[in-house]
Design an enzyme around this catalytic site. Sequence first.
Site, PDB file in Angstrom:
ATOM      1  N   GLY A   9       0.841  -1.200   0.000  1.00 45.74           N
ATOM      2  CA  GLY A   9       0.000   0.000   0.000  1.00 45.74           C
ATOM      3  C   GLY A   9       0.869   1.239   0.000  1.00 45.74           C
ATOM      4  N   CYS A  10       0.388   2.284   0.599  1.00 42.22           N
ATOM      5  CA  CYS A  10       1.100   3.560   0.654  1.00 42.22           C
ATOM      6  C   CYS A  10       2.488   3.366   1.263  1.00 42.22           C
ATOM      7  CB  CYS A  10       0.287   4.551   1.493  1.00 42.22           C
ATOM      8  SG  CYS A  10       1.159   6.078   1.862  1.00 42.22           S
TER       9      CYS A  10
END
Length: 130
Positions: A9-10
């Site tokens: 993810g981020c």
Amino acid sequence: MQEAIFAGGCFWCTEAVFNDIAGVASVESGYIGGANPNPTYREVCSGTTGHAEAIKIEFDPEVVSYADLLDIFFATHDPTQLNRQGNDVGTQYRSAIFPLDDAQKTEAEAGIERAAADRSEPIVTTIEGP
């Protein structure tokens, strides 16, 4: 020192987790997995480059093992979400492991098995690379 590369993810969120682990010397955010060697943030956000937001971890295997880092990786994101983490949606937010050699690939496969044992939904984390 050794290196590990994970996408969960981020990258800023995952970077923060690993910065606090004993034995981790550095964590660098970047992009991996696409064709363009130097994509811009805007290009990656388009979802068309094939890149993932990832972190490169430099670590001391005498203090923290690659297997330990994998277990932390699986505990700190949702590896059952395909091409997303929470509100971040797109292939650039996929859950992926980028092993740097055959030993890391074998460890990554074992890490996925350990993570799957604790979940009812299937793990969608990919292993990309050697």
